[in-house]
Design a protein around this motif. Structure first.
Motif, PDB file in Angstrom:
ATOM      1  N   THR A  31       3.637 -14.304  25.759  1.00 58.09           N
ATOM      2  CA  THR A  31       4.005 -13.941  27.123  1.00 58.09           C
ATOM      3  C   THR A  31       5.316 -13.176  27.108  1.00 58.09           C
ATOM      4  O   THR A  31       6.035 -13.173  26.100  1.00 58.09           O
ATOM      5  CB  THR A  31       4.175 -15.195  27.997  1.00 58.09           C
ATOM      6  OG1 THR A  31       5.279 -15.958  27.484  1.00 58.09           O
ATOM      7  CG2 THR A  31       2.906 -16.046  28.006  1.00 58.09           C
ATOM      8  N   THR A  32       5.644 -12.554  28.214  1.00 62.04           N
ATOM      9  CA  THR A  32       6.933 -11.877  28.285  1.00 62.04           C
ATOM     10  C   THR A  32       8.071 -12.888  28.144  1.00 62.04           C
ATOM     11  O   THR A  32       9.108 -12.555  27.574  1.00 62.04           O
ATOM     12  CB  THR A  32       7.094 -11.060  29.585  1.00 62.04           C
ATOM     13  OG1 THR A  32       6.879 -11.904  30.704  1.00 62.04           O
ATOM     14  CG2 THR A  32       6.130  -9.886  29.614  1.00 62.04           C
ATOM     15  N   GLY A  69       2.181 -11.646  16.531  1.00 58.81           N
ATOM     16  CA  GLY A  69       1.694 -10.309  16.213  1.00 58.81           C
ATOM     17  C   GLY A  69       2.382  -9.202  16.995  1.00 58.81           C
ATOM     18  O   GLY A  69       1.926  -8.062  16.990  1.00 58.81           O
ATOM     19  N   SER A  70       3.478  -9.509  17.661  1.00 61.10           N
ATOM     20  CA  SER A  70       4.196  -8.478  18.413  1.00 61.10           C
ATOM     21  C   SER A  70       4.988  -7.580  17.468  1.00 61.10           C
ATOM     22  O   SER A  70       5.255  -7.933  16.326  1.00 61.10           O
ATOM     23  CB  SER A  70       5.128  -9.117  19.444  1.00 61.10           C
ATOM     24  OG  SER A  70       6.126  -9.886  18.808  1.00 61.10           O
ATOM     25  N   GLU A  90       0.471   0.260  27.629  1.00 62.65           N
ATOM     26  CA  GLU A  90      -0.178  -1.039  27.859  1.00 62.65           C
ATOM     27  C   GLU A  90       0.603  -2.227  27.310  1.00 62.65           C
ATOM     28  O   GLU A  90       0.165  -3.370  27.461  1.00 62.65           O
ATOM     29  CB  GLU A  90      -1.572  -1.028  27.231  1.00 62.65           C
ATOM     30  CG  GLU A  90      -2.524  -0.036  27.861  1.00 62.65           C
ATOM     31  CD  GLU A  90      -2.871  -0.380  29.302  1.00 62.65           C
ATOM     32  OE1 GLU A  90      -2.965  -1.574  29.642  1.00 62.65           O
ATOM     33  OE2 GLU A  90      -3.029   0.564  30.094  1.00 62.65           O
ATOM     34  N   SER A  91       1.729  -1.998  26.668  1.00 62.55           N
ATOM     35  CA  SER A  91       2.492  -3.102  26.070  1.00 62.55           C
ATOM     36  C   SER A  91       3.444  -3.723  27.084  1.00 62.55           C
ATOM     37  O   SER A  91       4.047  -3.031  27.896  1.00 62.55           O
ATOM     38  CB  SER A  91       3.313  -2.604  24.879  1.00 62.55           C
ATOM     39  OG  SER A  91       2.464  -2.137  23.868  1.00 62.55           O
ATOM     40  N   THR A  92       3.565  -5.041  27.015  1.00 66.57           N
ATOM     41  CA  THR A  92       4.639  -5.740  27.711  1.00 66.57           C
ATOM     42  C   THR A  92       5.796  -5.822  26.729  1.00 66.57           C
ATOM     43  O   THR A  92       5.619  -5.590  25.530  1.00 66.57           O
ATOM     44  CB  THR A  92       4.216  -7.154  28.149  1.00 66.57           C
ATOM     45  OG1 THR A  92       3.868  -7.915  27.003  1.00 66.57           O
ATOM     46  CG2 THR A  92       3.030  -7.106  29.110  1.00 66.57           C
ATOM     47  N   GLY A  93       6.978  -6.147  27.200  1.00 65.39           N
ATOM     48  CA  GLY A  93       8.098  -6.175  26.275  1.00 65.39           C
ATOM     49  C   GLY A  93       9.296  -6.916  26.796  1.00 65.39           C
ATOM     50  O   GLY A  93       9.315  -7.409  27.925  1.00 65.39           O
ATOM     51  N   ALA A  94      10.303  -6.981  25.924  1.00 62.21           N
ATOM     52  CA  ALA A  94      11.583  -7.602  26.267  1.00 62.21           C
ATOM     53  C   ALA A  94      12.636  -7.031  25.340  1.00 62.21           C
ATOM     54  O   ALA A  94      12.334  -6.608  24.223  1.00 62.21           O
ATOM     55  CB  ALA A  94      11.497  -9.111  26.100  1.00 62.21           C
ATOM     56  N   TYR A 163       4.294  -6.352  22.958  1.00 63.30           N
ATOM     57  CA  TYR A 163       2.944  -6.800  22.659  1.00 63.30           C
ATOM     58  C   TYR A 163       1.994  -6.182  23.677  1.00 63.30           C
ATOM     59  O   TYR A 163       2.269  -6.250  24.871  1.00 63.30           O
ATOM     60  CB  TYR A 163       2.800  -8.326  22.704  1.00 63.30           C
ATOM     61  CG  TYR A 163       1.443  -8.704  22.157  1.00 63.30           C
ATOM     62  CD1 TYR A 163       1.265  -8.901  20.802  1.00 63.30           C
ATOM     63  CD2 TYR A 163       0.347  -8.765  22.993  1.00 63.30           C
ATOM     64  CE1 TYR A 163       0.005  -9.175  20.290  1.00 63.30           C
ATOM     65  CE2 TYR A 163      -0.906  -9.032  22.483  1.00 63.30           C
ATOM     66  CZ  TYR A 163      -1.074  -9.232  21.146  1.00 63.30           C
ATOM     67  OH  TYR A 163      -2.313  -9.482  20.636  1.00 63.30           O
ATOM     68  N   PRO A 164       0.877  -5.626  23.223  1.00 63.34           N
ATOM     69  CA  PRO A 164       0.525  -5.431  21.825  1.00 63.34           C
ATOM     70  C   PRO A 164       1.473  -4.436  21.174  1.00 63.34           C
ATOM     71  O   PRO A 164       2.183  -3.705  21.869  1.00 63.34           O
ATOM     72  CB  PRO A 164      -0.902  -4.884  21.889  1.00 63.34           C
ATOM     73  CG  PRO A 164      -1.040  -4.281  23.241  1.00 63.34           C
ATOM     74  CD  PRO A 164      -0.115  -5.043  24.145  1.00 63.34           C
TER      75      PRO A 164
END
Length: 191
Positions: A31-32, A69-70, A90-94, A163-164
């Motif tokens: 998750t984020t 796997g990020s 399409e990737s989420t991130g931080a 991720y991805p």
């Protein structure tokens, strides 16, 4: 193709998402919140942060193993450097600042994902935040931003996780309220 883009009816924090997406192997994706926890913990590793070579002319980076796997990176930012406007598709991130400070400019608006080259942004979509050492943020898919080290003399270092793993980065130019898609980069372009 040109379009006008309304602002989101919700506050900027609503674009941050904590919903897991299924991973390619069928397991749960990080998750984020998990990505943000990872970058914060990694930024506290002073030995790792100190191991990154600092170049006075350009950014340097080190690939890290991220959770679930990020894709993760430790990145240095010489004074006055930045990313330009971009998103991570399409990737989420931080990301979290491990040393120095970074300024993030972002858009509190959802962009169409395909089929456009130029958008006229509505008033009120611009956001900015200064992130000092130890501060960070998470973001959802299609988050458009630029990150800068506005210091005139100090390097900044940050930790990022996606991720991805980044399938592409879309780069934009911005003139006033007009945002223009300039290019789409894929991982093979970064090799």
């Amino acid at each position: 193709m040109s379009a006008s883009l309304p602002s989101l009816p919700t506050p900027e924090s609503a674009v941050d998402t904590d919903l897991p997406a299924p991973a390619a192997d069928g397991s749960d994706a990080p998750t984020t919140a998990e990505l943000l926890d990872f970058v914060r913990r990694t930024a506290e590793d002073t030995a790792l942060v100190a191991s990154l070579p600092l170049d006075p002319e350009g950014r340097t980076w080190l690939r890290l193993d991220g959770p679930g796997g990020s894709e993760a990176w430790l990145i240095s930012w010489p004074p006055g450097t930045g990313t330009g406007w971009h998103d991570h598709a399409e990737s989420t991130g931080a990301f979290t600042v491990a040393a120095g400070a970074l300024k993030e400019y972002s858009l509190a608006a959802r962009l169409p994902t395909d089929g456009w080259r130029t958008l006229e942004l509505s008033e009120g979509v611009d956001r900015s935040r200064l992130l000092a050492t130890g501060q960070g943020r998470a973001f959802g898919r299609h988050h458009v931003h630029e990150v800068l080290n506005e210091s005139g003399r100090e390097h900044a270092v940050s930790v990022h996780a996606y991720y991805p793993p980044l399938p592409q980065i879309r780069r934009y130019s911005r003139t006033g309220a007009v945002l223009r898609l300039e290019q789409t980069e894929r991982p093979e372009d970064w090799q």
